[in-house]
Design an enzyme around this catalytic site. Structure first.
Site, PDB file in Angstrom:
ATOM      1  N   CYS A  89      -6.360   2.328  -6.811  1.00  0.00           N
ATOM      2  CA  CYS A  89      -7.554   3.355  -7.186  1.00  0.00           C
ATOM      3  C   CYS A  89      -8.243   3.247  -7.459  1.00  0.00           C
ATOM      4  CB  CYS A  89      -5.888   3.942  -8.222  1.00  0.00           C
ATOM      5  SG  CYS A  89      -4.295   4.202  -7.690  1.00  0.00           S
TER       6      CYS A  89
HETATM    7  C1  BEZ Z   1      -3.199   1.007  -6.175  1.00  0.00           C
HETATM    8  O1  BEZ Z   1      -4.313   1.301  -6.545  1.00  0.00           O
HETATM    9  O2  BEZ Z   1      -3.644  -0.315  -5.426  1.00  0.00           O
HETATM   10  C2  BEZ Z   1      -1.842   0.897  -6.316  1.00  0.00           C
HETATM   11  C3  BEZ Z   1      -0.872   1.740  -6.879  1.00  0.00           C
HETATM   12  C4  BEZ Z   1       0.091   1.931  -6.684  1.00  0.00           C
HETATM   13  C5  BEZ Z   1       1.196   1.372  -5.817  1.00  0.00           C
HETATM   14  C6  BEZ Z   1       0.371   0.603  -4.597  1.00  0.00           C
HETATM   15  C7  BEZ Z   1      -0.879   0.419  -4.602  1.00  0.00           C
END
Ligand code: BEZ
Length: 211
Positions: free
Chosen positions: A45
């Site tokens: 994210c």
């Molecule tokens: C991420 O942004 O890396 C992420 C967020 C939620 C679950 C898995 C990965």
């Protein structure tokens, strides 16, 4: 209920990192992109929100306003922005909606309980100036999105809304287009003065009309 292409984008009021937003008023006459991410302070994210910030000129050139959302509260978003700026070499330049009560997430069906029953998936909605949903995309949590592809789709949507053309696979702005099957053969010369080619009766191409 899932949002479908052609539906009116649900309106909402929400707190964002740039103040209260009334969504339809905030969109005004612009195109819009509403996209969700699963959670603040997560790696994929962080790269996604930074990438969108760095594409600011590309969105602006297309008249597109961008807004992000997750179920995290406003304090979390505000703290996380410092990390996005630091790690992604940017200055965040669009709002993030705080949606702890899932008003937006539910309205746009962004929580897919069989994937995760609390976090939003990676949804994207492209919304036109009439507030109609023109693209929906859903990516899983572990896969960061390709925002160049979303820009490419915006280019296609804006072109095909204005001209009687469609865009072929892997088309990019400037490439030849497909003439819509609503155009009769005897209209081709008048409607496509740059020329056209009939490869099959159902596959007719022309240089991009607005380039
Ligand atoms: C991420 O942004 O890396 C992420 C967020 C939620 C679950 C898995 C990965």
């Amino acid at each position: 209920m899932a949002i479908r292409l052609g539906d009116t984008a649900p309106d909402f009021r929400a707190e964002t990192t740039e103040g209260q937003v009334s969504f339809h008023d905030w969109l005004g006459e612009s195109w819009g992109i509403l996209f969700s991410h699963p959670a603040d302070f997560t790696p994929v994210c962080t790269t996604e929100l930074g990438t969108v910030s760095k594409l600011r000129d590309e969105f602006a050139a297309r008249g597109v306003k961008v807004i992000a959302v997750s179920v995290d509260p406003i304090g979390s978003h505000n703290e996380w922005i410092a990390d996005i700026n630091e790690t992604q070499n940017t200055e965040m330049n669009y709002p993030i909606i705080a949606d702890p009560d899932r008003i937006v997430a539910d309205a746009y069906d962004m929580i897919h309980p069989n994937a995760d029953d609390t976090l939003t998936v990676r949804s994207v909605f492209v919304i036109d100036p009439a507030k109609k949903v023109r693209l929906t995309l859903t990516y899983p949590a572990a896969t960061g999105r390709n925002f160049d592809e979303i820009l490419r789709v915006v280019d296609s949507l804006q072109l095909t809304t204005k001209f009687q053309v469609a865009t072929p696979a892997i088309w990019r702005d400037g490439d030849d287009c497909i003439i819509s099957n609503t155009v009769a053969d005897d209209e081709l010369a008048a409607k496509f003065p740059k020329g056209y080619e009939t490869i099959k009766p159902y596959l007719r191409t022309t240089p991009q009309p607005n380039r």
